[in-house]
Design a protein around this motif. Structure first.
Motif, PDB file in Angstrom:
ATOM      1  N   GLY A  93       0.557  -1.147   0.026  1.00 33.75           N
ATOM      2  CA  GLY A  93      -0.436  -0.331   0.140  1.00 33.75           C
ATOM      3  C   GLY A  93       1.119   1.159  -0.127  1.00 33.75           C
ATOM      4  N   TYR A  94       1.931   1.547  -0.452  1.00 27.84           N
ATOM      5  CA  TYR A  94       3.128   2.840  -0.360  1.00 27.84           C
ATOM      6  C   TYR A  94       2.659   2.462  -1.703  1.00 27.84           C
ATOM      7  N   GLN A  95       3.385   4.306  -1.752  1.00 31.37           N
ATOM      8  CA  GLN A  95       3.898   4.406  -2.973  1.00 31.37           C
ATOM      9  C   GLN A  95       4.965   4.936  -2.698  1.00 31.37           C
ATOM     10  N   CYS A  96       5.845   4.521  -4.155  1.00 30.17           N
ATOM     11  CA  CYS A  96       6.634   4.388  -3.756  1.00 30.17           C
ATOM     12  C   CYS A  96       7.709   5.038  -5.365  1.00 30.17           C
ATOM     13  N   ALA A  97       9.273   5.772  -5.319  1.00 30.12           N
ATOM     14  CA  ALA A  97       9.067   6.208  -6.425  1.00 30.12           C
ATOM     15  C   ALA A  97      11.361   6.126  -5.706  1.00 30.12           C
ATOM     16  N   ILE A  98      12.280   5.719  -7.145  1.00 30.79           N
ATOM     17  CA  ILE A  98      13.199   5.158  -6.904  1.00 30.79           C
ATOM     18  C   ILE A  98      14.496   6.175  -7.632  1.00 30.79           C
ATOM     19  N   CYS A  99      15.153   6.574  -6.714  1.00 31.21           N
ATOM     20  CA  CYS A  99      16.425   7.361  -7.100  1.00 31.21           C
ATOM     21  C   CYS A  99      17.713   6.209  -7.502  1.00 31.21           C
ATOM     22  N   SER A 100      18.056   5.753  -8.203  1.00 32.33           N
ATOM     23  CA  SER A 100      19.423   4.986  -9.121  1.00 32.33           C
ATOM     24  C   SER A 100      20.658   5.669  -8.639  1.00 32.33           C
ATOM     25  N   ASP A 101      20.917   6.802  -8.368  1.00 32.64           N
ATOM     26  CA  ASP A 101      21.983   8.240  -8.334  1.00 32.64           C
ATOM     27  C   ASP A 101      22.583   8.573  -6.988  1.00 32.64           C
ATOM     28  N   GLY A 102      23.006   7.958  -6.812  1.00 32.03           N
ATOM     29  CA  GLY A 102      23.495   9.095  -4.725  1.00 32.03           C
ATOM     30  C   GLY A 102      23.721   9.885  -5.419  1.00 32.03           C
ATOM     31  N   ASP A 103      24.288  10.939  -6.941  1.00 32.94           N
ATOM     32  CA  ASP A 103      24.294  12.859  -6.820  1.00 32.94           C
ATOM     33  C   ASP A 103      23.385  12.878  -7.437  1.00 32.94           C
ATOM     34  N   LYS A 104      22.113  12.510  -7.194  1.00 32.73           N
ATOM     35  CA  LYS A 104      20.914  12.908  -7.213  1.00 32.73           C
ATOM     36  C   LYS A 104      19.742  12.673  -6.006  1.00 32.73           C
ATOM     37  N   ALA A 105      20.253  11.681  -5.426  1.00 34.38           N
ATOM     38  CA  ALA A 105      19.651  11.192  -4.308  1.00 34.38           C
ATOM     39  C   ALA A 105      19.014  12.469  -3.243  1.00 34.38           C
ATOM     40  N   ILE A 106      19.687  13.487  -3.239  1.00 41.16           N
ATOM     41  CA  ILE A 106      18.578  15.345  -2.537  1.00 41.16           C
ATOM     42  C   ILE A 106      18.398  15.499  -2.644  1.00 41.16           C
ATOM     43  N   ASP A 107      18.379  15.921  -4.131  1.00 40.15           N
ATOM     44  CA  ASP A 107      17.288  16.582  -5.045  1.00 40.15           C
ATOM     45  C   ASP A 107      15.980  15.980  -5.188  1.00 40.15           C
ATOM     46  N   ALA A 108      15.829  14.660  -5.354  1.00 41.93           N
ATOM     47  CA  ALA A 108      15.021  13.463  -5.335  1.00 41.93           C
ATOM     48  C   ALA A 108      14.097  14.070  -4.078  1.00 41.93           C
ATOM     49  N   VAL A 109      14.682  13.404  -3.116  1.00 40.58           N
ATOM     50  CA  VAL A 109      14.200  14.040  -1.866  1.00 40.58           C
ATOM     51  C   VAL A 109      13.026  15.573  -1.530  1.00 40.58           C
ATOM     52  N   LYS A 110      14.209  16.367  -2.184  1.00 41.82           N
ATOM     53  CA  LYS A 110      13.380  17.537  -2.256  1.00 41.82           C
ATOM     54  C   LYS A 110      12.125  17.240  -3.086  1.00 41.82           C
ATOM     55  N   ASN A 111      12.204  16.894  -4.556  1.00 38.95           N
ATOM     56  CA  ASN A 111      11.002  16.690  -5.096  1.00 38.95           C
ATOM     57  C   ASN A 111       9.927  16.176  -4.969  1.00 38.95           C
ATOM     58  N   HIS A 112      10.176  14.423  -4.037  1.00 38.79           N
ATOM     59  CA  HIS A 112       9.815  13.440  -4.351  1.00 38.79           C
ATOM     60  C   HIS A 112       8.901  13.787  -2.523  1.00 38.79           C
ATOM     61  N   ASN A 113       9.725  14.826  -1.072  1.00 39.10           N
ATOM     62  CA  ASN A 113       8.759  15.017   0.361  1.00 39.10           C
ATOM     63  C   ASN A 113       8.190  13.665   0.142  1.00 39.10           C
ATOM     64  N   PRO A 114       9.345  12.645   0.552  1.00 38.19           N
ATOM     65  CA  PRO A 114       8.755  11.682   0.358  1.00 38.19           C
ATOM     66  C   PRO A 114       8.618  10.905   2.387  1.00 38.19           C
ATOM     67  N   ASN A 115       7.409  10.178   2.819  1.00 34.03           N
ATOM     68  CA  ASN A 115       7.092  10.085   4.414  1.00 34.03           C
ATOM     69  C   ASN A 115       8.916   9.339   4.742  1.00 34.03           C
ATOM     70  N   LEU A 116       9.336   8.418   4.121  1.00 37.05           N
ATOM     71  CA  LEU A 116      10.494   7.651   4.682  1.00 37.05           C
ATOM     72  C   LEU A 116      12.138   7.602   3.091  1.00 37.05           C
ATOM     73  N   VAL A 117      12.852   7.655   3.639  1.00 34.21           N
ATOM     74  CA  VAL A 117      13.600   7.508   2.740  1.00 34.21           C
ATOM     75  C   VAL A 117      14.481   5.686   3.133  1.00 34.21           C
ATOM     76  N   LEU A 118      14.430   4.799   2.256  1.00 35.15           N
ATOM     77  CA  LEU A 118      14.959   3.807   2.056  1.00 35.15           C
ATOM     78  C   LEU A 118      16.223   4.275   1.205  1.00 35.15           C
ATOM     79  N   LEU A 119      17.432   4.029   1.827  1.00 29.86           N
ATOM     80  CA  LEU A 119      18.764   4.571   1.676  1.00 29.86           C
ATOM     81  C   LEU A 119      19.550   3.521   1.485  1.00 29.86           C
ATOM     82  N   ASP A 120      20.059   3.142   0.410  1.00 29.48           N
ATOM     83  CA  ASP A 120      21.299   2.294   0.350  1.00 29.48           C
ATOM     84  C   ASP A 120      22.688   2.329   0.342  1.00 29.48           C
ATOM     85  N   LEU A 121      23.746   1.819   1.331  1.00 29.38           N
ATOM     86  CA  LEU A 121      24.557   2.332   2.330  1.00 29.38           C
ATOM     87  C   LEU A 121      25.888   2.404   1.047  1.00 29.38           C
ATOM     88  N   MET A 122      25.906   1.876  -0.679  1.00 26.43           N
ATOM     89  CA  MET A 122      26.696   1.662  -0.586  1.00 26.43           C
ATOM     90  C   MET A 122      26.493   2.106  -2.523  1.00 26.43           C
TER      91      MET A 122
END
Length: 229
Positions: A26-55
């Motif tokens: 039941g969650y709404q998901c978006a995907i970001c595959s590039d660490g350099d674009k992650a900050i902008d992706a969070v600003k654009n989507h403003n998600p309730n939770l960020v599931l963040l890979d370490l590597m």
């Protein structure tokens, strides 16, 4: 209301499978595959939770976590294959709310996400919108903390949960297990440093304010206590 999750993962197959799993819950998901674009992706989507890979390619998950905490107040759940104290300490210092070890088990991931989001959505049973103790003005419904001076404490989800628990029991010792249940939804064990690190993080943030870090006291063999003033 549907909760949104941003998956920051460079493994396309893993990201797609994780998205399918979460959407089936039941969650709404978006995907970001590039660490350099992650900050902008969070600003654009403003998600309730960020599931963040370490590597990640580009910025590492640790760098992203630190940068996010400068403005993002939602939850950060880190995926890591490093099961050691050093990585755990680094993640907690960076502002992660919790972490899940890879390869992750679907039911564990869902349980951790549900626990974090449930704590974030909890409201205070009190008819008032805030309460004050030891120079802290705590707004459970807004999940914010202000000092009597008007200073706003920038806390992670887990740090807020622990401080709220200590404030609700000001003047009395709160056990590490109680703190762990409040911040992670699970009991701690003898080797779990997560609670100690979160307390350390709280003290550091308080040390930079007019209150100082001494209002959180370590009670030997019992846990932690917020001094009641």
């Amino acid at each position: 209301m549907t909760k949104s999750i941003l998956i920051v993962e460079d493994d396309t197959e893993m990201a797609d499978l994780t998205s399918m799993l979460l959407e089936s819950e039941g969650y709404q998901c978006a995907i970001c595959s590039d660490g350099d674009k992650a900050i902008d992706a969070v600003k654009n989507h403003n998600p309730n939770l960020v599931l963040l890979d370490l590597m990640l390619p580009g910025k590492s998950g640790l760098e992203i976590c630190k940068e996010l905490r400068a403005f993002y107040t939602g939850a950060i759940l880190v995926l890591t294959g490093k099961d050691n104290d050093i990585s755990e300490v680094a993640l907690l210092k960076a502002g992660a709310d919790d972490y899940v070890l890879k390869p992750m088990k679907p039911h564990v991931l869902i349980a951790r996400i549900e626990s974090i989001l449930r704590r974030m959505s909890q409201t205070s049973p009190s008819p008032t919108d805030h309460f004050s103790v030891s120079g802290l003005n705590i707004y459970p419904n807004k999940r914010t903390v202000k000092l009597d001076t008007g200073e706003l404490l920038n806390l992670t989800t887990a740090e807020f949960d622990i401080l709220l628990l200590l404030a609700q029991n000001a003047g009395s010792a709160v056990s590490r297990d109680e703190c762990s249940k409040a911040s992670r939804g699970i009991e701690s064990d003898a080797y779990d440093r997560a609670i100690d690190m979160r307390i350390s993080g709280l003290r550091k943030k308080l040390s930079n304010t007019s209150l100082g870090d001494s209002i959180i006291v370590t009670v030997r063999n019992k846990g932690y206590m917020l001094s009641k003033t």
